[in-house]
Enzyme design. Sequence first.
Site, mmCIF file in Angstrom:
data_model
loop_
_atom_site.group_PDB
_atom_site.id
_atom_site.type_symbol
_atom_site.label_atom_id
_atom_site.label_comp_id
_atom_site.label_asym_id
_atom_site.label_seq_id
_atom_site.Cartn_x
_atom_site.Cartn_y
_atom_site.Cartn_z
ATOM 1 N N HIS A 13 0.843 -1.206 0.000
ATOM 2 C CA HIS A 13 0.000 0.000 0.000
ATOM 3 C C HIS A 13 0.881 1.259 0.000
ATOM 4 O O HIS A 13 2.049 1.239 0.432
ATOM 5 C CB HIS A 13 -0.903 0.014 1.233
ATOM 6 C CG HIS A 13 -0.151 0.012 2.528
ATOM 7 N ND1 HIS A 13 0.400 1.150 3.089
ATOM 8 C CD2 HIS A 13 0.165 -1.006 3.358
ATOM 9 C CE1 HIS A 13 1.012 0.821 4.201
ATOM 10 N NE2 HIS A 13 0.904 -0.460 4.387
ATOM 11 N N ARG A 64 -6.106 0.490 3.424
ATOM 12 C CA ARG A 64 -4.936 1.065 2.777
ATOM 13 C C ARG A 64 -4.473 0.218 1.576
ATOM 14 O O ARG A 64 -4.023 0.750 0.569
ATOM 15 C CB ARG A 64 -3.802 1.309 3.765
ATOM 16 C CG ARG A 64 -3.310 0.113 4.571
ATOM 17 C CD ARG A 64 -2.405 0.594 5.679
ATOM 18 N NE ARG A 64 -1.722 -0.426 6.467
ATOM 19 C CZ ARG A 64 -2.190 -1.004 7.563
ATOM 20 N NH1 ARG A 64 -3.402 -0.687 8.007
ATOM 21 N NH2 ARG A 64 -1.491 -1.914 8.238
ATOM 22 N N GLU A 91 -1.723 -7.050 7.095
ATOM 23 C CA GLU A 91 -0.433 -6.747 7.740
ATOM 24 C C GLU A 91 -0.273 -7.649 8.958
ATOM 25 O O GLU A 91 -1.254 -8.166 9.497
ATOM 26 C CB GLU A 91 -0.427 -5.263 8.148
ATOM 27 C CG GLU A 91 0.828 -4.792 8.883
ATOM 28 C CD GLU A 91 2.089 -5.044 8.093
ATOM 29 O OE1 GLU A 91 2.577 -4.108 7.441
ATOM 30 O OE2 GLU A 91 2.587 -6.189 8.138
ATOM 31 N N HIS A 186 0.761 -5.644 2.366
ATOM 32 C CA HIS A 186 1.414 -4.841 3.404
ATOM 33 C C HIS A 186 2.892 -5.212 3.542
ATOM 34 O O HIS A 186 3.327 -6.255 3.039
ATOM 35 C CB HIS A 186 0.683 -5.072 4.728
ATOM 36 C CG HIS A 186 -0.779 -4.765 4.640
ATOM 37 N ND1 HIS A 186 -1.333 -3.579 5.046
ATOM 38 C CD2 HIS A 186 -1.809 -5.493 4.118
ATOM 39 C CE1 HIS A 186 -2.629 -3.592 4.806
ATOM 40 N NE2 HIS A 186 -2.951 -4.727 4.232
HETATM 41 O O1 LIG Z 1 2.201 -2.119 10.469
HETATM 42 C C1 LIG Z 1 3.031 -1.199 10.414
HETATM 43 O O2 LIG Z 1 3.409 -0.483 11.354
HETATM 44 C C2 LIG Z 1 3.727 -0.950 9.097
HETATM 45 O O3 LIG Z 1 2.876 -1.063 8.052
HETATM 46 C C3 LIG Z 1 4.859 -1.945 8.983
HETATM 47 O O4 LIG Z 1 5.705 -1.564 9.956
HETATM 48 P P1 LIG Z 1 7.184 -2.143 10.053
HETATM 49 O O5 LIG Z 1 7.864 -1.849 8.737
HETATM 50 O O6 LIG Z 1 7.727 -1.390 11.225
HETATM 51 O O7 LIG Z 1 7.035 -3.629 10.303
#
Ligand SMILES: O=C(O)[C@H](O)COP(=O)(O)O
Length: 252
Positions: A13, A64, A91, A186
């Site tokens: 996203h 997203r 995610e 994600h």
């Molecule tokens: O879920 C989240 O905070 C981000 O989309 C991914 O975060 P990270 O790159 O810190 O795992």
Amino acid sequence: MADTAYKLVLLRHGESDWNRKGLFTGWVDVDLTETGETEAARGGQLLIDADVLPDVLHTSLQRRAIRTAQLALDSADRNWIPVRRSWRLNERHYGALQGKDKAATLAEFGEEQFMLWRRSYDTPPPPLADDDEYSQVNDAAYAGLPDEIRPRTECLKDVVERMLPYWYDAIVPDLQAGRTTLVAAHGNSLRALVKHLDGISDDAIAGLNIPTGIPLLYELDADLRPVTPGGRYLDPEAAAAAIEAVKNQGRK
Ligand SMILES: O=C(O)[C@H](O)COP(=O)(O)O
């Protein structure tokens, strides 16, 4: 070099509101920023420029990713392709870190604990309480999931295990039917899929980061192995800079 049998496009996203604010997001259903919307539309233009036109779309249940796919496909004039959505592309659930500031978490817990929670393969953050404002246990999107399936926290290993059944049961059949397949998801659900595709070790995956909004093309052979390990970003220069920024999130 093996022949290309299938085309798979992975698209994280565009920038989200909590990406911009530097907050751990996970299953919290935040929207795109205007920058993220622009990234998504440009992703569709990159698909056109590369003559990679998706025939089918798979997304998570999170806005997203859903909106990124819609903006990219609108830009590529492919709004009309069929779509399937699954929580298995969501995610990773960030547990009790959901809603927490990344920089503040790094400052409070130190580099080792921060990196264990953020990038280790099998150490999840503490679980999120069901009555927490950032819990999704009562979200209608997951009402059909048995309670024991709905995560309260996840490590990347958990994401691999809940994502792969969808890869084999939903995405692979589309590829094997000859459809150029777009997966809009994600950072960590795509890290889990890239780990599987490229056979990346549990230790080495800690060093892999996915940029927002830049299509990653995997040309796969008849055995679903990448013809080019790591795939090919359709804007390599922008991807390299964005990957560095993701890696350094939380650091001033
Ligand atoms: O879920 C989240 O905070 C981000 O989309 C991914 O975060 P990270 O790159 O810190 O795992």
